[in-house]
Design a protein around this motif. Sequence first.
Motif, PDB file in Angstrom:
ATOM      1  N   UNK A 152       0.799  -1.230   0.000  1.00 25.58           N
ATOM      2  CA  UNK A 152       0.000   0.000   0.000  1.00 25.58           C
ATOM      3  C   UNK A 152       0.829   1.276   0.000  1.00 25.58           C
ATOM      4  N   UNK A 153       2.144   1.164   0.221  1.00 26.76           N
ATOM      5  CA  UNK A 153       3.021   2.335   0.153  1.00 26.76           C
ATOM      6  C   UNK A 153       4.138   2.109  -0.860  1.00 26.76           C
ATOM      7  N   UNK A 154       3.858   1.353  -1.905  1.00 29.52           N
ATOM      8  CA  UNK A 154       4.866   1.034  -2.919  1.00 29.52           C
ATOM      9  C   UNK A 154       5.550   2.304  -3.431  1.00 29.52           C
ATOM     10  N   UNK A 155       6.861   2.383  -3.206  1.00 26.53           N
ATOM     11  CA  UNK A 155       7.638   3.485  -3.751  1.00 26.53           C
ATOM     12  C   UNK A 155       7.339   4.840  -3.158  1.00 26.53           C
ATOM     13  N   UNK A 156       6.688   4.877  -2.015  1.00 24.59           N
ATOM     14  CA  UNK A 156       6.365   6.161  -1.375  1.00 24.59           C
ATOM     15  C   UNK A 156       7.537   6.549  -0.460  1.00 24.59           C
ATOM     16  N   UNK A 157       8.218   7.655  -0.731  1.00 30.77           N
ATOM     17  CA  UNK A 157       9.383   8.039   0.065  1.00 30.77           C
ATOM     18  C   UNK A 157       8.994   8.545   1.454  1.00 30.77           C
ATOM     19  N   UNK A 158       9.627   7.945   2.464  1.00 31.95           N
ATOM     20  CA  UNK A 158       9.330   8.266   3.869  1.00 31.95           C
ATOM     21  C   UNK A 158      10.529   8.910   4.528  1.00 31.95           C
ATOM     22  N   UNK A 159      10.253   9.847   5.412  1.00 28.37           N
ATOM     23  CA  UNK A 159      11.257  10.558   6.202  1.00 28.37           C
ATOM     24  C   UNK A 159      11.104  10.135   7.654  1.00 28.37           C
ATOM     25  N   UNK A 160      12.205   9.749   8.292  1.00 26.79           N
ATOM     26  CA  UNK A 160      12.166   9.166   9.629  1.00 26.79           C
ATOM     27  C   UNK A 160      12.934  10.049  10.604  1.00 26.79           C
ATOM     28  N   UNK A 161      12.308  10.421  11.683  1.00 27.69           N
ATOM     29  CA  UNK A 161      12.962  11.212  12.721  1.00 27.69           C
ATOM     30  C   UNK A 161      14.173  10.464  13.270  1.00 27.69           C
ATOM     31  N   UNK A 162      15.209  11.202  13.618  1.00 28.82           N
ATOM     32  CA  UNK A 162      16.481  10.576  13.958  1.00 28.82           C
ATOM     33  C   UNK A 162      16.545  10.013  15.373  1.00 28.82           C
ATOM     34  N   UNK A 163      15.410   9.722  15.970  1.00 28.80           N
ATOM     35  CA  UNK A 163      15.402   8.911  17.192  1.00 28.80           C
ATOM     36  C   UNK A 163      14.729   7.564  16.956  1.00 28.80           C
ATOM     37  N   UNK A 164      14.506   7.217  15.683  1.00 27.71           N
ATOM     38  CA  UNK A 164      13.889   5.947  15.305  1.00 27.71           C
ATOM     39  C   UNK A 164      14.897   5.175  14.462  1.00 27.71           C
TER      40      UNK A 164
END
Length: 495
Positions: A79-91
Amino acid sequence: MSGSVWQGLMEASVDSMLAAYQARETDVRSVVRAYLDRIEAYDRRGPALWSLIAVNPDVMKEAEALDRAFAASGKLSGPLHGVPALIKDNVDVAGLPTTGGSRALAGWLPPRDATLVTKLRAAGAIILAKTTMSEFARGGIDNINSVLPGFARNPYNTAHATGGSSGGTGAALAANFGTIGIGSDTWGSIRNPSSNNAIVGLRPSRALVSRHGMMGLYDARDTVGPMARTVADLVALLDVIAGVDPEDPATAGAAGKIPPTFKTCLKANGANRKRIGVLRQAFPPGGSDPAVTALLDRAVADLRSLGAEIVDPLVVPEFDDHPARPHPQSEVRATLEKYLAKTGPGYPKTVADVMASQKFHPLHEAGLIAASTAPNPNEDPAVKKLEADEIRMREAYERAMTGAGVDFLVMPCASFPPKLNGDRNTTPAGSTTWIASGLHWPAIIVPMGYSHDDLPSGLQVVGRPWSDAALIEIAYSYEQATHHRHPPGTVPPLN
């Protein structure tokens, strides 16, 4: 289509991206390349937002692998194929640094993904980058208090704050450096950046999303949750990351409380017949900017026109008996050290080690000293007092809401516009996020307009535990009726 720039990139939604892939109007490689070009142009250059701390060096290889799989099967990978995600730097993202914004952890590469990152990958998402944050998540009004790599700037007005501590995620999403993002919220760290950057953010019910693989701040208040430019995108992300996880025992409380999909909450009439109280005690005239109050008043009128039943004001008689109460230093130490214990050789294992390293922002020295010398939480009278105070606070709010027949509270996320970066003296932030944190209740932010100098403000809707679905209904209905968000002018489309 490989190598071309997808013209729909700016303000792209999850659904529009998936549709473009299926129609072969673009491919994952092209989308990722276009986001990387924007990052190259604007994160260290141009307005110099400094919202990202590390870009995934394997992101193009991962994009190409998704494209090959789609070409072979004709089916999207999830359901998120190829969707770019940004992750906070405490994860934790395996192979990318987790620093918590602290130079003391520079270079630490966790060997495993956090649970939510594992879920994102399984859904086909691309982990594009890690985002900057306030050091050890200790900073709500901005994120200037980190030296890695430098504090993020608000893309709507770079002299002003992104909000903390998830300010990097907020600024990067607003600037169209990615499609969806992850933040964490203990005291307002999803909500303040969402408000300041005209995006949507959810502090979920505490057990809704696993915190395994996250560097927390105070376990009893810690949550991790979704951030996005639209409510629909937030829901697409929440559907993937919500769920019970044995690695985070708190999530056992979510069993049986998560709908098959939150997409059923995307109703244009979602605010209709919702009983909503306006908590004006949280933003009194003497403690608010009139421009922000005017935005809130207009939002209340919009909710009423959408069929919401408004109680204005909703008064909590004991409001002043329950001010913002800070996290106990003993709990802060215990929560940080739980994460530090799993870092590799040469990295601090205790808050005292962080102090000894001298690799911290000066703004944190007093807090780190207090935490490093705090007792164990089970021996700390401050913990027991806070827990008792919060029980009384919840009882007071429950009485007032039940008496007025109200199920939800609304207020601005902050009663003043985003502060000037580094401003610690001239104006208060007016943040109201401590209320939901002290209650241990979920809350959602949705853009409600702009005040001075194109500075965003967010409408905050607070509900009781496990009211996340109803909060989404209200936020979506309001968003679709108002469409306040516009992209920031400092980061225009690239030629």
